[in-house]
Design a protein around this motif. Structure first.
Motif, PDB file in Angstrom:
ATOM      1  N   ALA A   9       0.832  -1.206   0.000  1.00  0.00           N
ATOM      2  CA  ALA A   9       0.000   0.000   0.000  1.00  0.00           C
ATOM      3  C   ALA A   9       0.868   1.257   0.000  1.00  0.00           C
ATOM      4  O   ALA A   9       0.619   2.213  -0.748  1.00  0.00           O
ATOM      5  CB  ALA A   9      -0.947  -0.009   1.197  1.00  0.00           C
ATOM      6  N   GLN A  10       1.900   1.249   0.835  1.00  0.00           N
ATOM      7  CA  GLN A  10       2.807   2.386   0.874  1.00  0.00           C
ATOM      8  C   GLN A  10       3.571   2.532  -0.442  1.00  0.00           C
ATOM      9  O   GLN A  10       3.810   3.647  -0.915  1.00  0.00           O
ATOM     10  CB  GLN A  10       3.785   2.246   2.039  1.00  0.00           C
ATOM     11  CG  GLN A  10       3.203   2.586   3.387  1.00  0.00           C
ATOM     12  CD  GLN A  10       2.820   4.053   3.482  1.00  0.00           C
ATOM     13  OE1 GLN A  10       3.467   4.919   2.905  1.00  0.00           O
ATOM     14  NE2 GLN A  10       1.739   4.335   4.210  1.00  0.00           N
ATOM     15  N   ALA A  11       3.947   1.399  -1.012  1.00  0.00           N
ATOM     16  CA  ALA A  11       4.666   1.446  -2.283  1.00  0.00           C
ATOM     17  C   ALA A  11       3.814   2.102  -3.360  1.00  0.00           C
ATOM     18  O   ALA A  11       4.297   2.925  -4.147  1.00  0.00           O
ATOM     19  CB  ALA A  11       5.070   0.037  -2.706  1.00  0.00           C
ATOM     20  N   THR A  12       2.549   1.745  -3.395  1.00  0.00           N
ATOM     21  CA  THR A  12       1.637   2.343  -4.367  1.00  0.00           C
ATOM     22  C   THR A  12       1.504   3.843  -4.128  1.00  0.00           C
ATOM     23  O   THR A  12       1.536   4.643  -5.070  1.00  0.00           O
ATOM     24  CB  THR A  12       0.266   1.658  -4.301  1.00  0.00           C
ATOM     25  OG1 THR A  12       0.428   0.256  -4.597  1.00  0.00           O
ATOM     26  CG2 THR A  12      -0.700   2.271  -5.300  1.00  0.00           C
ATOM     27  N   GLN A  13       1.377   4.233  -2.855  1.00  0.00           N
ATOM     28  CA  GLN A  13       1.287   5.650  -2.531  1.00  0.00           C
ATOM     29  C   GLN A  13       2.549   6.406  -2.943  1.00  0.00           C
ATOM     30  O   GLN A  13       2.492   7.582  -3.308  1.00  0.00           O
ATOM     31  CB  GLN A  13       1.026   5.839  -1.041  1.00  0.00           C
ATOM     32  CG  GLN A  13      -0.368   5.465  -0.599  1.00  0.00           C
ATOM     33  CD  GLN A  13      -0.647   5.865   0.841  1.00  0.00           C
ATOM     34  OE1 GLN A  13      -0.018   6.767   1.382  1.00  0.00           O
ATOM     35  NE2 GLN A  13      -1.593   5.187   1.464  1.00  0.00           N
ATOM     36  N   HIS A  14       3.685   5.745  -2.870  1.00  0.00           N
ATOM     37  CA  HIS A  14       4.954   6.363  -3.248  1.00  0.00           C
ATOM     38  C   HIS A  14       5.219   6.279  -4.753  1.00  0.00           C
ATOM     39  O   HIS A  14       6.267   6.735  -5.221  1.00  0.00           O
ATOM     40  CB  HIS A  14       6.114   5.705  -2.485  1.00  0.00           C
ATOM     41  CG  HIS A  14       6.258   6.171  -1.071  1.00  0.00           C
ATOM     42  ND1 HIS A  14       5.377   5.807  -0.070  1.00  0.00           N
ATOM     43  CD2 HIS A  14       7.183   6.984  -0.481  1.00  0.00           C
ATOM     44  CE1 HIS A  14       5.761   6.360   1.071  1.00  0.00           C
ATOM     45  NE2 HIS A  14       6.853   7.085   0.851  1.00  0.00           N
ATOM     46  N   GLY A  15       4.293   5.670  -5.492  1.00  0.00           N
ATOM     47  CA  GLY A  15       4.465   5.557  -6.935  1.00  0.00           C
ATOM     48  C   GLY A  15       5.495   4.533  -7.355  1.00  0.00           C
ATOM     49  O   GLY A  15       6.090   4.644  -8.433  1.00  0.00           O
ATOM     50  N   LEU A  16       5.704   3.513  -6.527  1.00  0.00           N
ATOM     51  CA  LEU A  16       6.718   2.497  -6.803  1.00  0.00           C
ATOM     52  C   LEU A  16       6.102   1.268  -7.454  1.00  0.00           C
ATOM     53  O   LEU A  16       4.975   0.881  -7.133  1.00  0.00           O
ATOM     54  CB  LEU A  16       7.423   2.083  -5.517  1.00  0.00           C
ATOM     55  CG  LEU A  16       8.069   3.189  -4.684  1.00  0.00           C
ATOM     56  CD1 LEU A  16       8.679   2.592  -3.428  1.00  0.00           C
ATOM     57  CD2 LEU A  16       9.113   3.937  -5.495  1.00  0.00           C
ATOM     58  N   CYS A  17       6.854   0.641  -8.309  1.00  0.00           N
ATOM     59  CA  CYS A  17       6.498  -0.677  -8.840  1.00  0.00           C
ATOM     60  C   CYS A  17       7.200  -1.726  -7.979  1.00  0.00           C
ATOM     61  O   CYS A  17       8.414  -1.687  -7.808  1.00  0.00           O
ATOM     62  CB  CYS A  17       6.946  -0.819 -10.289  1.00  0.00           C
ATOM     63  SG  CYS A  17       6.748  -2.491 -10.955  1.00  0.00           S
ATOM     64  N   VAL A  18       6.431  -2.664  -7.425  1.00  0.00           N
ATOM     65  CA  VAL A  18       6.989  -3.771  -6.643  1.00  0.00           C
ATOM     66  C   VAL A  18       6.798  -5.059  -7.426  1.00  0.00           C
ATOM     67  O   VAL A  18       5.683  -5.363  -7.875  1.00  0.00           O
ATOM     68  CB  VAL A  18       6.318  -3.890  -5.269  1.00  0.00           C
ATOM     69  CG1 VAL A  18       6.913  -5.061  -4.487  1.00  0.00           C
ATOM     70  CG2 VAL A  18       6.465  -2.591  -4.481  1.00  0.00           C
ATOM     71  N   MET A  19       7.850  -5.806  -7.587  1.00  0.00           N
ATOM     72  CA  MET A  19       7.782  -7.090  -8.289  1.00  0.00           C
ATOM     73  C   MET A  19       8.418  -8.191  -7.445  1.00  0.00           C
ATOM     74  O   MET A  19       9.258  -7.915  -6.581  1.00  0.00           O
ATOM     75  CB  MET A  19       8.503  -7.009  -9.642  1.00  0.00           C
ATOM     76  CG  MET A  19       7.804  -6.148 -10.675  1.00  0.00           C
ATOM     77  SD  MET A  19       8.599  -6.185 -12.304  1.00  0.00           S
ATOM     78  CE  MET A  19       9.868  -4.927 -12.086  1.00  0.00           C
ATOM     79  N   ASN A  20       8.008  -9.419  -7.709  1.00  0.00           N
ATOM     80  CA  ASN A  20       8.686 -10.585  -7.150  1.00  0.00           C
ATOM     81  C   ASN A  20       9.312 -11.374  -8.296  1.00  0.00           C
ATOM     82  O   ASN A  20       9.246 -10.954  -9.460  1.00  0.00           O
ATOM     83  CB  ASN A  20       7.734 -11.440  -6.322  1.00  0.00           C
ATOM     84  CG  ASN A  20       6.614 -12.051  -7.155  1.00  0.00           C
ATOM     85  OD1 ASN A  20       6.369 -11.664  -8.304  1.00  0.00           O
ATOM     86  ND2 ASN A  20       5.901 -13.000  -6.578  1.00  0.00           N
ATOM     87  N   THR A  21       9.931 -12.504  -7.985  1.00  0.00           N
ATOM     88  CA  THR A  21      10.559 -13.330  -9.015  1.00  0.00           C
ATOM     89  C   THR A  21      10.003 -14.750  -8.923  1.00  0.00           C
ATOM     90  O   THR A  21      10.691 -15.671  -8.491  1.00  0.00           O
ATOM     91  CB  THR A  21      12.100 -13.352  -8.868  1.00  0.00           C
ATOM     92  OG1 THR A  21      12.452 -13.894  -7.580  1.00  0.00           O
ATOM     93  CG2 THR A  21      12.682 -11.957  -8.995  1.00  0.00           C
ATOM     94  N   PRO A  22       8.743 -14.936  -9.287  1.00  0.00           N
ATOM     95  CA  PRO A  22       8.099 -16.241  -9.102  1.00  0.00           C
ATOM     96  C   PRO A  22       8.793 -17.346  -9.883  1.00  0.00           C
ATOM     97  O   PRO A  22       9.245 -17.149 -11.006  1.00  0.00           O
ATOM     98  CB  PRO A  22       6.680 -16.000  -9.620  1.00  0.00           C
ATOM     99  CG  PRO A  22       6.796 -14.841 -10.544  1.00  0.00           C
ATOM    100  CD  PRO A  22       7.861 -13.976  -9.959  1.00  0.00           C
ATOM    101  N   GLY A  23       8.895 -18.499  -9.241  1.00  0.00           N
ATOM    102  CA  GLY A  23       9.443 -19.677  -9.903  1.00  0.00           C
ATOM    103  C   GLY A  23      10.925 -19.891  -9.728  1.00  0.00           C
ATOM    104  O   GLY A  23      11.416 -21.016  -9.920  1.00  0.00           O
ATOM    105  N   GLN A  24      11.657 -18.868  -9.347  1.00  0.00           N
ATOM    106  CA  GLN A  24      13.108 -18.998  -9.279  1.00  0.00           C
ATOM    107  C   GLN A  24      13.549 -19.880  -8.107  1.00  0.00           C
ATOM    108  O   GLN A  24      14.596 -20.529  -8.175  1.00  0.00           O
ATOM    109  CB  GLN A  24      13.764 -17.623  -9.173  1.00  0.00           C
ATOM    110  CG  GLN A  24      13.401 -16.684 -10.300  1.00  0.00           C
ATOM    111  CD  GLN A  24      13.782 -17.219 -11.673  1.00  0.00           C
ATOM    112  OE1 GLN A  24      14.802 -17.882 -11.829  1.00  0.00           O
ATOM    113  NE2 GLN A  24      12.957 -16.932 -12.665  1.00  0.00           N
ATOM    114  N   ASN A  25      12.777 -19.883  -7.030  1.00  0.00           N
ATOM    115  CA  ASN A  25      13.114 -20.685  -5.845  1.00  0.00           C
ATOM    116  C   ASN A  25      12.261 -21.949  -5.737  1.00  0.00           C
ATOM    117  O   ASN A  25      12.387 -22.709  -4.782  1.00  0.00           O
ATOM    118  CB  ASN A  25      12.885 -19.870  -4.572  1.00  0.00           C
ATOM    119  CG  ASN A  25      13.740 -18.621  -4.505  1.00  0.00           C
ATOM    120  OD1 ASN A  25      14.782 -18.545  -5.135  1.00  0.00           O
ATOM    121  ND2 ASN A  25      13.306 -17.648  -3.734  1.00  0.00           N
ATOM    122  N   SER A  26      11.367 -22.159  -6.688  1.00  0.00           N
ATOM    123  CA  SER A  26      10.303 -23.148  -6.481  1.00  0.00           C
ATOM    124  C   SER A  26      10.814 -24.578  -6.349  1.00  0.00           C
ATOM    125  O   SER A  26      10.327 -25.345  -5.515  1.00  0.00           O
ATOM    126  CB  SER A  26       9.269 -23.051  -7.609  1.00  0.00           C
ATOM    127  OG  SER A  26       9.883 -23.222  -8.870  1.00  0.00           O
TER     128      SER A  26
END
Length: 305
Positions: free
Chosen positions: A85-102
């Motif tokens: 929520a804070q990231a969105t308010q700050h205008g940030l894009c948050v990503m993860n790296t799905p599958g790399q640790n799976s």
């Protein structure tokens, strides 16, 4: 641009070198903070455009200290350490790296499970996985790898995930299940892979656990927050055939070990992604995602709105 890699639990040296090369080849500068505190992260981030973390907390305090920050990438699948929520308010894009640790997480599921059912190799007879039933609670990247490995053990595998089609599961040799209670009721082993969200926190406890057949084992390689710990404690007390194993040490771990002994097993620290391969894969993926976002806004794995 400067890209901060801030990891209290460092990447492997090979991963750091790979991240550095990816960033420098794209014209960026790596800022590295390893085994640092949150204060160290805040001190280093003030003029950085990108941030790569593992399990480190990224909250409003961190974001307020980073006026040039544009993108945060969590090197791993889970991202509950980042305040979306804070990231969105700050205008940030948050990503993860799905599958790399799976695959690493899936292999650990069976490492923990075999250790438990072989009585921690204490010389006493244990049991085998062949022909036993395994239910997978959430059929994402990790769940699919768990199913693949389970088929190698000749286990009978079923799974529940409203976001995955029956056709996909059937193609994988997995029986689709559409009722959560049915999943627990019909499987001696259940492997838990749901994320920690407002809907899932404390959602697995006594009611589901006690539905499991005799000698039921619940394996949690997801997040400790999805377990109702006091309720699970009560289930273990009510049924002395149930067992619980987790890669996410509960807050009441010492209490559970004291009361139930070898019926519970916890890794001392979260170990699911702790392989050289997963470490490198996730780090490089994070670096490539930061570069792509800063170049042209590519946000395929964005997890905030």
């Amino acid at each position: 641009m400067k890209i901060l890699v801030a990891t209290s639990k460092p990447f492997a040296p090979a991963a750091v070198e790979g991240i550095k090369k990816v960033l420098e080849d794209a014209g960026h500068e790596l800022v590295l903070v390893e085994k640092g505190t949150k204060d160290d992260m805040i001190a280093a981030i003030k003029d950085c455009a990108g941030l790569i973390v593992r399990s480190d907390i990224v909250d409003k305090q961190v974001m307020d200290a980073a006026p040039q920050l544009k993108v945060v990438v969590r090197a791993g699948a889970g991202y509950d350490n980042i305040d979306l929520a804070q990231a969105t308010q700050h205008g940030l894009c948050v990503m993860n790296t799905p599958g790399q640790n799976s695959n690493a997480v899936a292999e650990l599921v069976f490492g923990m499970l075999v250790t438990l059912i072989r009585n921690r190799y204490n010389g006493k007879s244990g049991t085998e996985l062949k022909d036993k039933t395994l239910g997978i609670h959430a059929y994402g990247q990790v769940g699919r790898n768990v199913a693949r490995i389970a088929k190698g053990f000749d286990m009978k595998v079923s799974a529940l995930d409203p976001w995955v089609s029956d056709e996909k599961m059937i193609a994988d040799g997995v029986t689709p299940v559409h009722d959560l209670k049915e999943l627990y009721r019909n499987n001696q082993y259940v492997s838990l892979h749901i994320p920690a969200t407002d809907e899932t926190r404390h959602s697995v406890g006594k009611e589901l656990f006690e539905l499991m057949p005799h000698d039921g084992v619940l394996v949690n390689a997801a997040r400790k927050e999805v377990i109702d710990e006091q309720s699970l404690d009560q289930a273990l007390a009510d049924r002395d055939d149930l067992r619980y194993v987790a890669d996410v040490k509960p807050d009441i771990a010492d209490q559970l070990v004291e009361k139930y002994g070898d019926r519970v097993f916890f890794t001392p620290k979260k170990m699911g992604a702790q392989t050289a391969e997963a470490n490198i894969n996730a780090g490089l993926a994070a670096a490539h995602q930061v570069v792509a976002f800063l170049k042209d806004g590519t946000n395929r794995f964005q997890v905030n709105k």
